[in-house]
Design an enzyme around this catalytic site. Structure first.
Site, PDB file in Angstrom:
ATOM      1  N   HIS B  19       0.823  -1.213   0.000  1.00 46.81           N
ATOM      2  CA  HIS B  19       0.000   0.000   0.000  1.00 46.81           C
ATOM      3  C   HIS B  19       0.849   1.251   0.000  1.00 46.81           C
ATOM      4  CE1 HIS B  19       0.290   0.827   4.400  1.00 46.81           C
ATOM      5  NE2 HIS B  19       0.540  -0.465   4.424  1.00 46.81           N
ATOM      6  N   LEU B  20       0.170   2.375   0.155  1.00 46.35           N
ATOM      7  CA  LEU B  20       0.804   3.654  -0.148  1.00 46.35           C
ATOM      8  C   LEU B  20       2.119   3.879   0.589  1.00 46.35           C
ATOM      9  CD1 LEU B  20       0.145   6.010  -2.000  1.00 46.35           C
ATOM     10  CD2 LEU B  20      -0.739   7.213  -0.017  1.00 46.35           C
TER      11      LEU B  20
END
Lengths: 612, 98
Positions: B19-20
């Protein structure tokens, strides 16, 4: 496979994306204002950036690339500063979001992609940025499982930031549109909608919004096709794409194929000719077959709308909303500004036609929560947990007497020049009405002392839009000259259903038995004291309810100008006798659905084409 | 680009996927090296120095990614990047096979 160059893969993927984008796409929403529009897209975000598809001459390409790198560097620096500030304030896990934004702003692939659009397609840098970011957003949205879908908001945020640096003061606002467009936006606040110039904006489509939102109302008034509540679609459209907006069926068609385009050109022509047929009704009176005269008035927002009102056969203005004098301004409007607006309407109404001016009815829903709308408004309402039950409308005026008196002075001064009437909105108790009348009396005294002319018998009315007012109609009727039932708010407050909230908006129906009972009670109370009852709000402009309202005893309707011919046609097909029967039967039905079905059936019986 | 090309496969173990934040850390770390960094997933290859590209890989938990690093500092780069990917996320997770 691993030998493949990154950029090639990217280009392949973008290529297929772009092929898909050119294919026709149909989006469904809620039809709120009829008509068909065909035109290029203008995509707006909440900050009103206008990103047209623009190309630059070859010799400016290097300049555009330079502007890009400067803007990206500035945006990244700003984001780094945010990261530090947020980390210090809230902790590193929040700061990291801006850290990621900064990384995206300096992302090598992003820069390459934008530069190649500038160099290969000669796109202006703003458009190249917008298009690239929207492609990324679209790609993210389409990822299965949606685990990155919320990152789309980050991308829009970044886009906005870059554009802010690129456009700076050169950003164009809606009112400066130079060519006709279809406006697309996540949402439009009424004040933003008000800025739309119908000559430049052929239609608008929003992701958010419901049938009875103020935005929808304004669209009807502006007489431009509009579709709201479409859901997410902005990532599918780039500025300049050709669009068809079908305001009859609530459709947005992106990149229509030839066949569709032709079909809609035909529909547009047919609609226009139908419109002109309805215009033929204009000189005919709004009279039932058994001779009862119904007064049809127009609802307006802006002074210039008096003309379309008359063109469509209105006998006057039944509801002049004055909020737009206040919105989009740096300061409160002066007495002169009010007066000039009112006199414009009076002149259009040839002085002898009635003009009902409603005092400021500003609610929290009429502000943009953030952004230019709120900032440039005369004041910002303090955040309320429950704005619809909060300090709004006449409550707000009673707390801001200078503001209230300024408007009253202007209304009174205008009353010297025509048939002006004053109306107070959102009255919920008798005391509020008395306070309003007391202040009005004070203002009259002031004017008298100053020797300024006004109509001393200025008719005073109250809106009936809060259930308490409907229930107390008999008490209120003794102290006013007229009532105007504001059905939108009355329905919403009666059913405790936010008309803008799509998840509960099915509860919101003018045909609800509770609403019918309230209206019936108001009409009876008014009759006792010889008080005229007008119905404004969307219900009065919907042909479905015309027979019902006539049958309940209503003889005056105030509707959006474009509904006037439609309603007149129903009136001229009905008789009071059968309308009374219809109303009696409707009052016996137990659910809104039954009422609506019954009314549809009965209206079709007297006018088979009523809903075409 | 001169230097060896090194490859290694890594399975994403983070239950929230790649994820980010780890993507940001990865892109940032990759950018510190002179070597080019490519990340592939089922034939899709993207630039490992680009956070946006990494996002489009949509690597959820269990996805196998192939890192391909070419350049003078390829060895250091690859081991640092693999270490980053294999670092346990905030929540306790155990390595699992594909």
């Amino acid at each position: 496979m691993t030998q493949t160059r990154c950029s090639t893969i990217d280009r392949v993927r973008w290529g297929s994306e772009s092929a898909k984008r050119n294919a026709m796409e149909i989006k469904r929403g809620i039809a709120v204002s009829p008509g068909v529009a065909i035109g290029p897209a203008l995509v707006l975000d909440t900050e009103w950036f206008r990103i047209p598809q623009r190309t630059v001459p070859q010799n400016q390409v290097d300049g555009e690339c330079l502007r890009l790198s400067v803007a990206l560097a500035q945006a990244a620096a700003e984001t780094r500063a945010n990261e530090e500030a947020v980390t210090a304030k809230l902790g590193p896990q929040y700061g990291a979001i801006f850290g990621a934004h900064a990384l995206m702003l300096t992302d090598p692939t992003l820069v390459q992609e934008i530069e190649s659009l500038i160099r290969n397609e000669n796109f202006a840098v703003e458009y190249a940025v917008s298009r690239t970011m929207r492609r990324y957003a679209k790609a993210l949205e389409s990822i299965e499982g949606g685990y990155l879908a919320e990152r789309v908001a980050d991308l829009f945020d970044i886009e906005k930031r870059i554009l802010r640096h690129l456009l700076g003061l050169r950003r164009e606002q809606l009112r400066d549109l130079s060519e006709p467009v279809v406006v697309l936006s996540h949402d439009l606040s009424p004040s933003e909608t008000a800025e739309l110039d119908p000559r430049r904006v052929h239609a608008f489509v929003t992701e958010a919004g419901g049938r009875a939102s103020h935005t929808a109302i304004v669209a009807g008034v502006l007489d431009i096709p509009a579709v709201v509540g479409v859901g997410p679609f902005l990532t599918d459209v780039s500025g300049g794409d050709v669009l068809v907006v079908d305001g009859h069926h609530g459709l947005l068609i992106i990149n229509p194929d030839e066949e569709t385009l032709e079909r809609y050109k035909h529909v547009r022509a047919t609609f226009r000719s139908q419109e002109s047929k309805l215009h033929e009704l204009r000189p005919l009176p709004a009279q039932t077959r058994d001779g009862a005269r119904i007064t049809l008035l127009g609802n307006i927002e802006f002074p210039q709308e008096g003309t379309p009102c008359l063109e469509r056969g209105a006998e006057g203005v039944g509801l002049y909303r004055t909020e737009f004098l206040y919105l989009g301004k740096q300061s409160h409007p002066s007495e002169e500004e009010h007066l000039q607006a009112y006199l414009t309407v009076l002149r259009t109404m040839e002085s002898h036609r009635p003009v009902v001016i409603r005092t400021l009815d500003l609610g929290a829903d009429k502000f943009l929560p953030l952004g230019v709308g709120a900032e440039s408004s005369a004041w910002r309402a303090a955040p309320e947990r429950n704005p619809f039950l909060g300090l709004r409308s006449v409550r707000l005026c009673l707390r801001n007497l200078t503001l209230f008196k300024t408007q009253m002075r202007a209304i009174l001064r205008a009353s010297a020049f025509g048939d002006v009437r004053i109306m107070f909105p959102m009255i919920s108790t008798l005391l509020e009405l008395r306070q309003c009348k007391m202040i009005l009396a004070e203002v009259k005294e002031d004017l008298e002392e100053e020797g300024i002319a006004f109509n001393p018998r200025l008719p005073v009315g109250t809106m009936i839009e809060v259930p308490s007012a409907a229930l107390l109609a008999e008490l209120l009727a003794r102290e006013v000259d007229f009532f105007s039932i504001g059905t939108n708010d009355l329905i919403q407050y009666t059913l405790a259903a936010d008309r803008n909230n799509e998840t509960v908006s099915t509860l919101y129906s003018p045909g609800d038995p509770a609403v019918l009972r309230l209206i019936d009670g108001v009409v009876r109370a008014a009759a006792k004291y010889n008080v005229t009852v007008n119905v404004c709000g969307e219900m009065s402009g919907d042909p479905l309810y015309t027979m019902l309202l006539l049958g309940l005893g209503i003889r005056q309707l105030s509707v959006t100008p474009h509904s006037i011919p439609t309603i007149k046609r129903v009136v001229r097909s009905a008789t009071v006798e059968e309308s009374v029967k219809v109303a009696q039967e409707a009052m016996r039905l137990e659910t809104a659905r039954d009422v609506n079905n019954y009314l549809r059936e009965q209206t079709r019986r007297i006018l088979p084409s009523a809903f075409d | 680009m001169n230097g060896p090309t090194l490859k290694q496969n890594v399975v994403i173990n983070n239950p929230q996927g790649f994820h980010l934040r780890p993507m940001g850390a990865f892109a940032q770390l990759a950018s510190r090296f002179e070597s080019s960094v490519k990340v592939s997933r089922e034939g899709q290859t993207v630039n490992g120095k680009s956070i946006l590209d990494l996002m489009l890989l949509a690597a959820v938990q269990g996805t196998e990614l192939m890192l391909e690093v070419t350049g003078s500092d390829a060895e250091d780069a690859l081991s640092a990047l693999v270490r980053l990917l294999n670092a346990p996320p905030e929540e306790e997770t155990t390595a699992s096979s594909v």
